[in-house]
Design an enzyme around this catalytic site. Sequence first.
Site, PDB file in Angstrom:
ATOM      1  N   LYS A  16      53.815  24.196  71.603  1.00 47.87           N
ATOM      2  CA  LYS A  16      54.765  23.381  70.848  1.00 47.87           C
ATOM      3  C   LYS A  16      56.048  24.177  70.605  1.00 47.87           C
ATOM      4  CE  LYS A  16      54.913  20.931  66.424  1.00 47.87           C
ATOM      5  NZ  LYS A  16      54.132  20.503  65.264  1.00 47.87           N
ATOM      6  N   LYS A  22      50.742  35.114  63.095  1.00 42.84           N
ATOM      7  CA  LYS A  22      51.751  35.215  64.158  1.00 42.84           C
ATOM      8  C   LYS A  22      52.764  36.315  63.837  1.00 42.84           C
ATOM      9  CE  LYS A  22      51.393  30.435  65.828  1.00 42.84           C
ATOM     10  NZ  LYS A  22      52.037  29.245  66.349  1.00 42.84           N
ATOM     11  N   GLY A  65      49.780  20.678  65.734  1.00 40.67           N
ATOM     12  CA  GLY A  65      49.088  21.260  66.889  1.00 40.67           C
ATOM     13  C   GLY A  65      47.665  20.745  67.047  1.00 40.67           C
ATOM     14  N   ARG A  66      46.921  20.738  65.960  1.00 37.11           N
ATOM     15  CA  ARG A  66      45.503  20.340  66.043  1.00 37.11           C
ATOM     16  C   ARG A  66      45.334  18.829  66.178  1.00 37.11           C
ATOM     17  NH1 ARG A  66      47.130  22.501  61.532  1.00 37.11           N
ATOM     18  NH2 ARG A  66      46.993  21.487  59.503  1.00 37.11           N
ATOM     19  N   GLU A 118      50.532  34.940  72.227  1.00 39.06           N
ATOM     20  CA  GLU A 118      49.437  34.906  73.206  1.00 39.06           C
ATOM     21  C   GLU A 118      49.836  34.073  74.421  1.00 39.06           C
ATOM     22  OE1 GLU A 118      49.222  34.308  69.997  1.00 39.06           O
ATOM     23  OE2 GLU A 118      47.382  35.138  69.131  1.00 39.06           O
ATOM     24  N   HIS A 143      16.208  25.717  68.839  1.00 35.61           N
ATOM     25  CA  HIS A 143      15.441  26.923  69.167  1.00 35.61           C
ATOM     26  C   HIS A 143      16.100  28.163  68.595  1.00 35.61           C
ATOM     27  CE1 HIS A 143      12.640  24.846  71.888  1.00 35.61           C
ATOM     28  NE2 HIS A 143      13.657  23.991  71.932  1.00 35.61           N
ATOM     29  N   GLU A 168      41.473  24.208  59.590  1.00 36.86           N
ATOM     30  CA  GLU A 168      42.901  24.498  59.517  1.00 36.86           C
ATOM     31  C   GLU A 168      43.590  23.427  58.661  1.00 36.86           C
ATOM     32  OE1 GLU A 168      44.983  26.535  62.991  1.00 36.86           O
ATOM     33  OE2 GLU A 168      46.036  24.646  62.902  1.00 36.86           O
TER      34      GLU A 168
HETATM   35  C1  G6Q Z   1      47.675  23.825  64.923  1.00 39.74           C
HETATM   36  C2  G6Q Z   1      48.277  25.112  64.670  1.00 39.74           C
HETATM   37  C3  G6Q Z   1      48.025  26.169  65.732  1.00 39.74           C
HETATM   38  C4  G6Q Z   1      48.916  26.000  66.966  1.00 39.74           C
HETATM   39  C5  G6Q Z   1      48.834  27.277  67.782  1.00 39.74           C
HETATM   40  C6  G6Q Z   1      49.681  27.219  69.025  1.00 39.74           C
HETATM   41  O1  G6Q Z   1      47.727  22.884  64.178  1.00 39.74           O
HETATM   42  O2  G6Q Z   1      49.612  24.964  64.379  1.00 39.74           O
HETATM   43  O3  G6Q Z   1      46.693  26.214  66.146  1.00 39.74           O
HETATM   44  O4  G6Q Z   1      48.521  24.904  67.703  1.00 39.74           O
HETATM   45  O5  G6Q Z   1      49.221  28.361  66.994  1.00 39.74           O
HETATM   46  O6  G6Q Z   1      51.013  26.988  68.720  1.00 39.74           O
HETATM   47  P1  G6Q Z   1      52.037  26.589  69.847  1.00 39.74           P
HETATM   48  O7  G6Q Z   1      51.619  25.299  70.441  1.00 39.74           O
HETATM   49  O8  G6Q Z   1      53.373  26.521  69.182  1.00 39.74           O
HETATM   50  O9  G6Q Z   1      51.986  27.690  70.869  1.00 39.74           O
END
Ligand code: G6Q
Length: 542
Positions: free
Chosen positions: A206, A504, A267-268, A212, A384, A353
Amino acid sequence: MTPLKQMPAWKALEAHAATLRVKHLRELFAEDPKRGERFNAEACGLFLDYSKHRITEETLKLFAGLAQASGLEERRAAMFRGDKINITENRAVLHTALRAPREAVIEVDGHNVVPDVHAVLDKMAEFAESIRSGAWTGYTGKPIRNVINIGIGGSDLGPVMAYEALRHYSQRDLTMRFVSNVDGSDFAEAVHGLDPEETLFIVSSKTFTTLETMTNAHTARVWALAKLKEHAAVARHFVAVSTNAKEVAKFGIDTANMFGFWDWVGGRYSMDAAIGLSSMIAIGAENFRRMLNGFHAMDEHFRSAPLERNLPFLMGMLTVWYTSFFGAETVAVLPYDNYLKRFPAYLQQLTMESNGKHITLDGQHVDYQTCPIFWGEPGTNGQHSFYQLIHQGTRLIPCDFIGFARSLNPLGNHHDLLMSNIFAQSEALAFGKTPEQVKAEGTADWLVPHRTFEGNRPSSVILAEKMTPEILGQLVALYEHSVFVQGVIWQIDSFDQWGVELGKVLAVRIIPELESPTEPELRHDSSTNALIRRYRRMKSRA
Ligand code: G6Q
């Protein structure tokens, strides 16, 4: 806003809980033998049996009372309307617009966002079909055979889960892989055995600044160009999913191959936005739309069904009930479907989250527990291993069992064997086995306590006919809205994630201290300083 614990509706529920904490599910079923036929609800393609919960009709009335006192229906309307209910980021929360039909009108700051959503979906469909058909070729003219999504958190967990869940519907001659971890092993294994000439990377971020993801994306570019040589090849082998066109262009990706979304998609909550591009390539545009229809059907159910038949409401309130009044610390999600093996991991982010917060919308510290820990594994495997603790441990763990009437891979009697376990487990958890029953089986007296099951462990059973794109959409939306209900009752902002933002920033400060060729001056606490020094020594020895 009246603090939660001062609300008469909360106090009423608290008093009522005291009467139910001392009641066994055996008694509830004995007093009301038909409760198994009444405490259920059905929506779209999902059936929810919630009769094996420690509740009565009175509990449901009190749930509705608390919802009303908390303004749940108004908050729900505000979300669907596009009000900026994510107050700490001043954003609308409109994942529901991602699956709204073309003719819907949903406005953010006076702008109807639905045409934008469909324009991106159409562009995704065109691109996905060109990859699937082989019309889109790599730089040297070979068709794309491998698709690698690079993303993390919300830009990874949904796509991975959806790919696994709908693998049955996927185009099998395409290899789909996912890289999220900054651990180089994740990347190395993902590209193992692949030919860069036939590989497409989707850089999903986003912000397009996540450490990462950007590290993996740069490594991917080096890997691809080692064979493809020409920089111009990047445009054929990299596309982006992002809201940040400037950074996408800086990376070298043609913004014509960028699929956008908006700040009102968390994001989620983004697996049905462009972040789902890998899913669409795997299952095709038509199946992706079927999944969106499933999401939308559950949105409509959540928006319009009366509370006593409203699945997300019931599930959300049950989570509040056990967390707040029974001291439950976790919820186990147990899919009896191998395709849903990543569903618990996906839900961990969605739930924790969103509601892992301790500050209310008014900025006050809560004086009650909020989000429980969600965890789980595909059901029979869990039986199990950790089910022992659910049956005979010292903690109360409400369980969500998820199963299907028909298998996508009917093989002999596998499916009946699988499903018999759901029914047996939820029955055993609720009713247990008394010492008298154990004795009657001829068990030696000293062994009786060990072989006794107290029962009274609550569970829901969610059943659907079979795993389809629609059902996946419904299931995810069910949990999304259940999370919303919990957040409203706990008076928190379910849509920010300051805890993630912290991570971050922190690591970035330490990177130069690990990489500096000379001994850096460390200004952390003594433990962090010593760890960094030891890491530097160990790494230089190696
Ligand atoms: C989700 C969070 C988090 C995000 C990641 C990746 O709700 O904000 O999990 O999706 O940190 O972020 P980017 O899509 O900006 O790389």
